[in-house]
Enzyme design. Structure first.
Site, PDB file in Angstrom:
ATOM      1  CG  HIS A 109     -81.892  24.926 -24.419  1.00 11.40           C
ATOM      2  ND1 HIS A 109     -81.471  24.173 -25.497  1.00 11.40           N
ATOM      3  CD2 HIS A 109     -81.209  24.376 -23.368  1.00 11.40           C
ATOM      4  CE1 HIS A 109     -80.671  22.986 -24.987  1.00 11.40           C
ATOM      5  NE2 HIS A 109     -80.578  23.139 -23.734  1.00 11.40           N
ATOM      6  CE1 TYR A 168     -73.648  16.868 -20.795  1.00 10.34           C
ATOM      7  CE2 TYR A 168     -75.315  18.381 -19.883  1.00 10.34           C
ATOM      8  CZ  TYR A 168     -74.290  18.254 -20.361  1.00 10.34           C
ATOM      9  OH  TYR A 168     -73.567  19.178 -20.787  1.00 10.34           O
ATOM     10  CB  SER A 170     -65.337   4.739 -19.120  1.00  9.04           C
ATOM     11  OG  SER A 170     -65.314   6.123 -19.382  1.00  9.04           O
ATOM     12  CB  SER A 174     -91.622   3.344 -19.055  1.00  9.80           C
ATOM     13  OG  SER A 174     -90.432   2.776 -19.603  1.00  9.80           O
ATOM     14  CB  SER A 175     -87.669   6.507 -18.134  1.00  8.68           C
ATOM     15  OG  SER A 175     -88.194   7.767 -17.915  1.00  8.68           O
ATOM     16  NE  ARG A 219     -84.249  22.880 -34.540  1.00  4.05           N
ATOM     17  CZ  ARG A 219     -84.140  22.208 -33.415  1.00  4.05           C
ATOM     18  NH1 ARG A 219     -83.805  23.102 -32.351  1.00  4.05           N
ATOM     19  NH2 ARG A 219     -84.522  20.940 -32.909  1.00  4.05           N
ATOM     20  CG  HIS A 267     -86.293  12.342 -36.625  1.00  5.83           C
ATOM     21  ND1 HIS A 267     -85.608  11.083 -36.762  1.00  5.83           N
ATOM     22  CD2 HIS A 267     -85.567  13.262 -36.065  1.00  5.83           C
ATOM     23  CE1 HIS A 267     -84.412  11.436 -36.715  1.00  5.83           C
ATOM     24  NE2 HIS A 267     -84.003  12.520 -36.394  1.00  5.83           N
TER      25      HIS A 267
END
Ligand code: CU
Lengths: 179, 540
Positions: free
Chosen positions: B302, B256, B267, B168-169, B449, B76
């Site tokens: 983290h 980010y 914006s 790809s990115s 979690r 997920h």
């Protein structure tokens, strides 16, 4: 600007950006030695090296500490590891020597590495090890049985509140070593 | 900066049928492919989320064994991050950037085709991995060692998928940067260009900087698994905590990467429907840049529970809190933009306002978590789950819905159904909060979690969350129906359906011509890409 000039300007920028991406890929691998050096210099993760004795060993005065010894083996491995002393009391600053017995109960040669762990974890930096089988990898022939000393003292700077420390070893298989 | 005078992709006919999509090089076609792909992935990841919520409706094991449950949570996360949100923003950038800055297309049209067509095979690898022995990866989307160095071949497939999606990115980002830096029309200067272009530019740099780091660290996992290295194996002198350091060096900027484009979209929409220019355009640009720079210095927030020295905890805690400053500047500017505006509440505006409110909630719970002492208590609890779903669902996803509704008339030439759009917004808003708000309480009460079963006292909040999730999921079909219906039956859209819209794409007819700005226009531009005057510009 004509089409071919524009095209070559675009390609030049493409090459620069692709180079940045490649460098960042290299940087990820470079982080490994960088972190190692940082840990070395700051002493953050000093598990497999003898501690310096310095002046700390003297000045044994504080109340006794209850030390418990333990060992576990990574699941599925043929090791048997046990401390010959389960518990003892010692004053901070006093040298302590205990023994661990390790048996390779399997039918193949194995190479293992013991990693120490402390409870409470914060007590770790106050346990100063001078000799330990965890300082290097240990090879065992099938059926081999050996005893190893662990020599250490508890730093007298140990906070008053901590009067019980558990030292536990986990023995891991070193992949690719042994037969 | 280039004056485009050639018509190299001019007059050939538009290809039809399959080959139009398979061999697509037109930025609008590729943008459309990205958007449909990411929506498909959104539904796929959403079905997995519903699988998770079904299991958690009651304590005990009802539907899945713990192992499959962990596979569901892992996939997920991976699918939503790399399959849905990131490609959706890339799709938006593909569609809109050339129109906003007056470029004929993306800089490298053929590479653009590759960046898209790498994605479906990667997604397929992830989905197929459920069927291999040992099942899909189940180490959580973060793929922490030593879990990830141990699992079955599902982990290998996941690592390959990450490699492919990473490539790809990166290619997509190179395209975005070159397009923005080299192909702006005369007059469209950097400090005038629209916020979405700025956000896409900075995001693309972030991707180029950190996706290779992710690729590197999962490659190390791969060599640890198969080639006898010990990067993360304690026995061989490696360190599992090292994995976390390298992963989060990627992982925090990634946050980010999923948030900055959302800031850009909002914006545009807030000024349009408040009929006022964006407040503090320059400060928005600087805030976005400083968020991007700071994001490289906070990764260890983290890792507060890994036994870091207190000094390091304090450094990462203060650095993290510092990010709240530029983020606060943005929220302030958005509110100031609305102030005394003549506001109307069309669907894009509703989603944008929902974004500002709920993203701020997620931002505040983020500041709460940045306090090391609090984080140590809340680490890996449902409070964290609540936090990042506020910034990713109500943040990134809501901004994407806003964007689709806002630019749908330009893309399709038709208006969407306002009635269904509003229903979709209010439905999503209510059920989103019903799903995720109780998770704050669950986390504070101590529910961890990534577990399929839980202690009885957590039951009622979990039941509420599960009901909310199913309703939320169902509501997304309203969106799908609205889009499909409006594509065929929607009212024809005028060139500029929104009174307050002033960026370049609204100067084009709706739908935008297949080959737009084949010759670049001469522009007179105000802040945030507002077009004051335009000469020339040829379309086919
Ligand atoms: Cu972070």
């Amino acid at each position: 600007m004509r089409a071919d000039t524009r095209r070559s300007a675009n390609l030049a920028l493409l090459k620069k950006l692709a180079l940045i991406a490649l460098l960042m890929f290299g940087f990820a691998w470079g982080l490994i030695p960088i972190y190692r050096v940082i840990c070395e210099v700051t002493g953050i993760n000093q598990l497999q090296r003898a501690d310096a004795v310095g002046k700390a060993a003297r000045g044994a005065a504080a109340a006794e500490v209850l030390l418990t010894f333990d060992a576990t083996v990574q699941a599925g491995l043929p090791w048997q590891v046990r401390p010959l002393t389960g518990q003892l009391r010692a004053r901070p600053g006093e040298f302590v020597k205990v023994e661990y017995e390790i048996v390779n109960a399997g039918a193949r040669e194995v190479v293992g590495q013991a990693i120490p762990r402390y409870l409470p974890a914060a007590a770790g930096e106050y346990v100063k090890k001078l000799d330990c089988f965890c300082f290097k990898q240990q090879a065992f022939a099938p059926g081999e049985r050996r005893r190893f000393p662990v020599v250490f003292f508890v730093d007298p700077a140990l906070p008053e509140a901590v009067r019980e420390i558990t030292l536990s070893y986990t023995v891991f298989d070193v992949p690719g070593k042994g037969a | 900066m280039a004056v485009v005078t050639d018509t190299e992709q001019g007059h050939h006919a538009r290809p039809r049928g399959w080959s139009r999509w398979l061999a697509a090089t037109n930025h609008k076609d590729i943008g459309t492919l990205y958007l449909w792909f990411s929506f498909t992935m959104f539904l796929t990841g959403g079905v997995m989320a519903l699988g998770i919520r079904a299991e958690l409706f009651q304590p005990g094991l009802q539907f899945w064994q713990p192992d499959l449950f962990n596979q569901l949570t892992t996939l997920h996360g991976l699918i939503m991050v790399f399959g849905a949100i990131m490609p959706a923003f890339t799709g938006m950038a593909n569609w809109l950037l050339p129109l906003m800055i007056g470029a004929p297309d993306m800089a490298f049209a053929r590479m653009n085709n590759w960046s898209f067509w790498l994605l479906p095979p990667a997604a397929l690898l992830l989905i197929v991995s459920f069927a291999v022995p040992g099942g899909a990866a189940s180490a959580g989307w973060t793929l922490y060692a030593p879990l990830s160095t141990q699992m079955g071949m599902g982990m290998d497939l996941t690592i390959f998928a990450i490699h492919i999606m990473g490539i790809s990115s990166i290619m997509g980002s190179i395209n975005i940067i070159v397009t923005i830096l080299n192909l702006r029309a005369p007059g469209m200067t950097l400090m005038k260009m629209p916020m979405f272009a700025w956000a896409s530019l900075i995001t693309a740099y972030l991707i180029i900087a950190v996706m290779p780091v992710l690729a590197g660290v999962v490659t190390m996992v791969l060599t640890d698994r198969h080639f006898g290295t010990h990067f993360f194996n304690a026995a061989g002198g490696g360190d599992p905590v090292l994995y976390q350091h390298v992963f989060w060096f990627f992982g925090h900027p990634e946050v980010y990467i999923m948030a900055l484009p959302a800031f850009g979209i909002v914006s545009h929409i807030l000024p349009t429907f408040a009929r006022k220019p964006l407040f503090g355009y320059a400060s928005m640009v600087y805030a976005t840049s400083s968020i991007a720079l700071l994001s490289f210095m906070v990764w260890a927030h983290h890792m507060f529970t890994t036994g870091m020295p207190a000094t390091a905890q304090l450094f990462f805690m203060y650095a993290t809190m510092l990010i709240a400053v530029p983020t606060g500047v943005k929220v302030f500017n958005w509110i100031a933009t609305l102030w005394q505006g003549s506001i109307s509440f069309e669907t894009p505006m509703l989603f944008a306002i929902g974004f500002v409110c709920l993203f701020t909630v997620g931002g505040l719970s983020g500041v709460t978590l940045s306090v090391a002492a609090v984080d140590i208590q809340l680490q890996d609890s449902y409070y964290v789950v609540a936090h990042f779903h506020y910034v990713l669902v109500a943040g990134a996803l809501f901004s994407l819905f806003a964007a689709v509704y806002y630019w749908f008339p330009k893309m399709s030439g038709r208006m969407y159904s306002e009635r269904l759009g509003k229903l979709h917004f209010w439905w999503s808003l209510v059920w989103f909060n019903v799903t995720f708000f109780p998770m704050h309480f669950l986390g504070l009460a101590g529910m961890p979690r990534r577990i399929p079963d839980y202690a009885l006292q957590f039951t009622s909040f979990n039941e509420i969350a599960s009901v909310g999730a199913f309703c939320f999921g169902l509501g997304q079909l309203i969106f799908l129906y609205n889009i499909l219906w409006s594509l065929r039956r929607g009212d024809p859209a005028p060139a500029k359906p929104w009174e307050g819209a002033d960026t370049l794409e609204w100067q084009l007819p709706s739908p935008a011509p297949y080959h737009s700005f084949v010759e670049a226009p001469e522009l007179e531009v105000g802040e945030n890409g507002a077009i004051r005057g335009m000469k020339g510009g040829v379309h086919h």
